[in-house]
Scaffold this motif. Sequence first.
Motif: not given
Length: 465
Positions: A345-346, A367, A387, A391
Amino acid sequence: MVATTFLLLLVQGLLQYPQQAGDGLDEAVLGCMEQRAEWFGLKKIRCNPDNSGQESSNSNLVEEKEGNNVVARKEVGRNNGNVEEDYHQKVKSNLGSVSDELIVFPVENLDKGCSMIIDPVDKLTEIFCQGLSDSFYLVPQEAIGVGSVFEGWGPRACDAVYCVLVPLSPPPGHAFHLELDTAGMAQRSFCVRVELLCTCMRKQLGKDMLCFLHHPEEELRRKQESCLLHTLCTGSYLDVEKTVQWFCRFVRVAWLFLPESCHWHLMLQPSSRSCKFQLSKDKESCMAEMVFGVRQGNSDIFVGSQPSQVGMASTVWLETYAMAEAKFFRHISRQAPLNSWHCKNLQLLAAAKTGVAFYSYALKTVVMHLLSTVPLIQWRRKDLGWWLMDTLKYLHCSLKTKQLDHFVIGNERFPMEISLPSDLRLAEPLNLFRHLASNPNAHVKATQEYIHLLHRLKKLLIHGP
């Protein structure tokens, strides 16, 4: 072209804004943006950092909870017409369809790069300690990998900067004292005062060392190396720029004694507060940055030489949480299931971001907050779409409220196994976006960068990295 409806739905259904015509956004334009935000459902997001992005952006999406833990999301009711029904169907069918090629950047080259940087740096410090064992310069310790690459969410190898923290200890007859100096600084900063210690007892114990405090200065000049105060300090304080310049000169010479020098070419890069260098061989190359730090007591917090604002005094060392944050990611990785995609995700968001340097740290902070409040079992591949949206919603709300708490300072959820100074754990949370409240232009720019992030994310997923 990789077809993915996820981001189109994200931008069109939740976070769509108009393209910018320039940097001169005024209140009227911002008001228009707010109206569009209401139209696309952003007003349904509760702007509360404690919410950690868990409230759905759509009133027809609810969460089942058990205690304080989110158990699962489910869809209930679809009464807003065929468009919304089609939207939910597409989201449901495409949450896990983002291509591996786009978001799972190969890690083999990154792992190779980590070893390729850490190993020679450790060899350099070993040569340093051996060659200058009789002097009174700084004593470097084992290097610590920090930053995105070593935390598991770094960019592709060709874009990576391998950052290592090199702890510094005082030489014999010296001691470090950290003095807090926050005048005019947004980030906590310190001066490292160097104190000379009495070493008269060392001679009685058979160690051939004159005492800097009690032997005549003329004898000291004739028989012993200069003390640290006379080499790398300005006044009584350790100087960042002198330390960096001295270490860079050492690296340039010591590199020739390493086996790696037969195959890799080292080129130092200009930098006044860190030692940056590029290693290259044929078509391969990687960039590394050595940051120097003094540990605060026995904690995982350092004061470091990393660059900051222009005009900062060379005796100022900034407090750095890089080691504590790297330990947090390792802590999460040990607890996370094998199919956890929290770093992906990050990684994807960082690959899409544009703008100033603080933006990457803001994404990372968001995150980390989510990782500390949401069960790790939910960071699965099939939930990646959720997510990403959560985020972005968290970041959007933080920008709107101009409030994003630092993850380490004053965070009651920060793992106890990671050592922090007591005053840092009990401190008031530091707002990373506090400057946005006092500087309207900075807030406008941050908002623009957020919008650019959305458009860049859409482009990245559709056209590839």
